[in-house]
Design a protein around this motif. Structure first.
Motif, PDB file in Angstrom:
ATOM      1  N   TRP A  46      -1.477   7.608   7.811  1.00 30.23           N
ATOM      2  CA  TRP A  46      -1.081   6.170   8.170  1.00 30.23           C
ATOM      3  C   TRP A  46      -2.448   5.709   8.524  1.00 30.23           C
ATOM      4  O   TRP A  46      -3.404   6.227   9.193  1.00 30.23           O
ATOM      5  N   ASN A  48      -3.615   1.779  10.890  1.00 31.69           N
ATOM      6  CA  ASN A  48      -3.229   0.702  11.266  1.00 31.69           C
ATOM      7  C   ASN A  48      -4.717  -0.383  11.508  1.00 31.69           C
ATOM      8  O   ASN A  48      -5.800   0.265  11.644  1.00 31.69           O
ATOM      9  N   PRO A  76      -1.139  -5.072  11.110  1.00 35.80           N
ATOM     10  CA  PRO A  76      -0.942  -4.637   9.719  1.00 35.80           C
ATOM     11  C   PRO A  76      -1.323  -3.274   9.649  1.00 35.80           C
ATOM     12  O   PRO A  76      -2.236  -2.440  10.411  1.00 35.80           O
ATOM     13  N   GLY A  77      -0.683  -2.485   8.794  1.00 38.33           N
ATOM     14  CA  GLY A  77      -0.969  -1.108   8.369  1.00 38.33           C
ATOM     15  C   GLY A  77      -0.043  -0.683   7.451  1.00 38.33           C
ATOM     16  O   GLY A  77       0.752  -1.290   6.911  1.00 38.33           O
ATOM     17  N   GLY A  78      -0.385   0.847   7.064  1.00 41.41           N
ATOM     18  CA  GLY A  78       0.556   1.308   6.278  1.00 41.41           C
ATOM     19  C   GLY A  78       0.101   2.553   5.874  1.00 41.41           C
ATOM     20  O   GLY A  78      -0.899   3.141   6.232  1.00 41.41           O
ATOM     21  N   ALA A  89      -8.084   2.230   2.387  1.00 40.80           N
ATOM     22  CA  ALA A  89      -6.763   1.732   2.623  1.00 40.80           C
ATOM     23  C   ALA A  89      -6.666   0.809   3.636  1.00 40.80           C
ATOM     24  O   ALA A  89      -5.659   0.071   3.674  1.00 40.80           O
ATOM     25  N   ARG A  92      -7.553  -2.396   2.166  1.00 38.73           N
ATOM     26  CA  ARG A  92      -6.298  -2.859   1.265  1.00 38.73           C
ATOM     27  C   ARG A  92      -5.275  -3.381   1.995  1.00 38.73           C
ATOM     28  O   ARG A  92      -4.675  -4.363   1.625  1.00 38.73           O
ATOM     29  N   GLU A  93      -4.719  -2.463   3.047  1.00 37.84           N
ATOM     30  CA  GLU A  93      -3.277  -2.948   3.895  1.00 37.84           C
ATOM     31  C   GLU A  93      -3.713  -4.257   4.636  1.00 37.84           C
ATOM     32  O   GLU A  93      -2.989  -5.180   4.447  1.00 37.84           O
ATOM     33  N   GLU A  96      -3.383  -6.899   1.718  1.00 42.04           N
ATOM     34  CA  GLU A  96      -1.979  -7.068   1.079  1.00 42.04           C
ATOM     35  C   GLU A  96      -1.036  -7.654   2.227  1.00 42.04           C
ATOM     36  O   GLU A  96      -0.258  -8.638   1.706  1.00 42.04           O
ATOM     37  N   GLU A  97      -1.070  -7.329   3.227  1.00 42.78           N
ATOM     38  CA  GLU A  97      -0.058  -7.630   4.251  1.00 42.78           C
ATOM     39  C   GLU A  97      -0.268  -9.120   4.825  1.00 42.78           C
ATOM     40  O   GLU A  97       0.672  -9.452   5.200  1.00 42.78           O
ATOM     41  N   ASP A 139       4.597  -5.231  -1.179  1.00 41.52           N
ATOM     42  CA  ASP A 139       4.878  -4.069  -1.890  1.00 41.52           C
ATOM     43  C   ASP A 139       6.564  -4.719  -2.272  1.00 41.52           C
ATOM     44  O   ASP A 139       6.954  -5.722  -1.461  1.00 41.52           O
ATOM     45  N   GLU A 142       8.583  -5.468   0.942  1.00 40.70           N
ATOM     46  CA  GLU A 142       8.177  -5.997   2.107  1.00 40.70           C
ATOM     47  C   GLU A 142       8.492  -7.578   2.363  1.00 40.70           C
ATOM     48  O   GLU A 142       8.295  -8.246   1.321  1.00 40.70           O
TER      49      GLU A 142
END
Length: 181
Positions: A46, A48, A76-78, A89, A92-93, A96-97, A139, A142
């Motif tokens: 994961w 964050n 934000p995280g994923g 990542a 990106r997260e 995206e979020e 996603d 989401e």
């Protein structure tokens, strides 16, 4: 007594789900020779992100979490996709979020999610001078509300329980430990 790594005698994937695998493991203690059965949850790692704007506002998100059946306040995280670079990542997260991005990044910590029965970890990145540059890219399931709070308000949000996600609380600890809070 010196504590050492146990020997895995056998392991069997008992369940493959959308976001984890449940593995039954039989392990032997090298110290006592005792053999026991253990449950392991294998998950993706994961990431964050604590994103802070130029005017010292933290980018926070609200989203519904099925595990607690609550709307939570988080950062934000994923999941880090298989073979994906952790830093990529994180970028990106965040994008995206929230639609935010940054050119000033710093890795500030890593924690094991729950080493008693999970095999994954969570990295925390600090994204300074974050700014809104994109539309959100959700996603399929989401639903995320983005809002900003003063950095100085974060300890009160954690103390009051408004921020209760353990990995988010750990992320803010890393921020303080790094001298960035």
């Amino acid at each position: 007594m010196k504590i050492t790594k146990w020997k895995t005698v056998s392991s069997e994937v008992a369940l493959k789900a959308n976001i984890f695998r449940y593995v039954k493991v039989k392990s032997e203690s090298p110290t006592t020779g005792k053999v026991g059965d253990f449950d392991i949850i294998q998950c993706l790692n994961w990431v964050n992100i604590i994103a802070v704007t130029k005017d010292k506002k933290v980018v926070l998100i609200k989203q519904y979490r099925h595990g607690t059946d609550q709307v939570t306040v988080e950062i934000p995280g994923g999941a880090v996709h298989f073979n994906e670079d952790v830093f990529l990542a994180a970028q990106r997260e965040l994008r995206e979020e929230t639609g935010y991005s940054s050119s000033n990044w710093k890795h500030i910590g890593r924690v094991d999610a729950n080493p008693a029965f999970m095999n994954n970890y969570c990295d925390t990145y600090l994204a300074l001078d974050a700014e809104k540059t994109h539309d959100q890219e959700f996603d399929p399931f989401e639903e995320i509300e983005v809002y900003l709070r003063d950095l100085k308000d974060i300890p009160q949000l954690v103390g009051s329980g408004e921020i209760s996600h353990s990995l988010v609380v750990a992320a803010f600890y890393f921020l303080t430990a790094a001298g960035e809070a």
